[in-house]
Scaffold this active site. Sequence first.
Site, PDB file in Angstrom:
ATOM      1  N   CYS A 108       0.294  -0.045  -2.661  1.00  0.00           N
ATOM      2  CA  CYS A 108       0.016  -0.690  -1.380  1.00  0.00           C
ATOM      3  C   CYS A 108      -1.465  -0.486  -1.114  1.00  0.00           C
ATOM      4  O   CYS A 108      -1.901   0.614  -0.781  1.00  0.00           O
ATOM      5  CB  CYS A 108       0.853  -0.087  -0.254  1.00  0.00           C
ATOM      6  SG  CYS A 108       0.517  -0.847   1.357  1.00  0.00           S
ATOM      7  N   CYS A 111      -2.267   0.231   2.996  1.00  0.00           N
ATOM      8  CA  CYS A 111      -1.819   1.464   3.659  1.00  0.00           C
ATOM      9  C   CYS A 111      -0.845   2.187   2.735  1.00  0.00           C
ATOM     10  O   CYS A 111      -1.248   2.709   1.711  1.00  0.00           O
ATOM     11  CB  CYS A 111      -1.210   1.165   5.018  1.00  0.00           C
ATOM     12  SG  CYS A 111       0.024  -0.157   5.003  1.00  0.00           S
ATOM     13  N   SER A 112       0.451   2.193   3.076  1.00  0.00           N
ATOM     14  CA  SER A 112       1.422   2.872   2.211  1.00  0.00           C
ATOM     15  C   SER A 112       2.805   2.266   2.378  1.00  0.00           C
ATOM     16  O   SER A 112       3.800   2.986   2.478  1.00  0.00           O
ATOM     17  CB  SER A 112       1.452   4.372   2.511  1.00  0.00           C
ATOM     18  OG  SER A 112       1.769   4.607   3.874  1.00  0.00           O
ATOM     19  N   CYS A 113       2.885   0.935   2.421  1.00  0.00           N
ATOM     20  CA  CYS A 113       4.176   0.275   2.552  1.00  0.00           C
ATOM     21  C   CYS A 113       5.051   0.641   1.355  1.00  0.00           C
ATOM     22  O   CYS A 113       4.589   0.634   0.204  1.00  0.00           O
ATOM     23  CB  CYS A 113       3.987  -1.241   2.631  1.00  0.00           C
ATOM     24  SG  CYS A 113       3.123  -1.760   4.139  1.00  0.00           S
TER      25      CYS A 113
END
Length: 211
Positions: A108, A111-113
């Site tokens: 991702c 961000c950190s999906c």
Amino acid sequence: MPHDDHDHPHALLPPDPALRVRALETLLTRKGLIDPAALDAIVDTYENRIGPRNGAAVVARAWCDPGFRAALLADATAAVTDMGFFGRQGEHVVAVENTPEVHNMVVCTLCSCYPWPLLGVPPAWYKSDAYRARAVREPRKVLAEFGVTLPEGTAVRVWDSTAEVRYLVLPMRPPGTEGLDQEALAGLVSRDSMIGTAVVQGPAPAPGAAA
């Protein structure tokens, strides 16, 4: 009241979120309000046990059931929902299948999906700036650092997760697992193999077995 009061406790916390969490954890530990060992055990459980076990069950079923595998690749959201794996951060899941010709890897970049209902809490390295930047720019080098060396003829395909689409890698079933049931197969599947930064290894030989 002005909002730039540097004497306010919040102003004393570091700007980086990870450092802020660590500072708060240190403060609460000193006050005797939390046990760091207990926190580490909770994080480990959600990172490596509860969440990834769900995804591993999906992978093992896909290996054993061609009909389910086809349904998973056609509409992963519906397929995993039918197994009871759904909820926040688990919407709009897409499954991508590793083959001898193509190895898939998920990142991702913004961000950190991440598909929480299937894989649990995202690991720290998945959220790091280094992984998010390098996975796209030099995926083979990143994979090598995870211990994954692919044949030159195998292409690497990097998928960028977003708030709208989250990916699950369906790793290749390792040889020598033909006699294993779904539960045993699921035990071989790691979290990292469902991100694409690992490959699934076959079962270790029994003690005393011939090599």
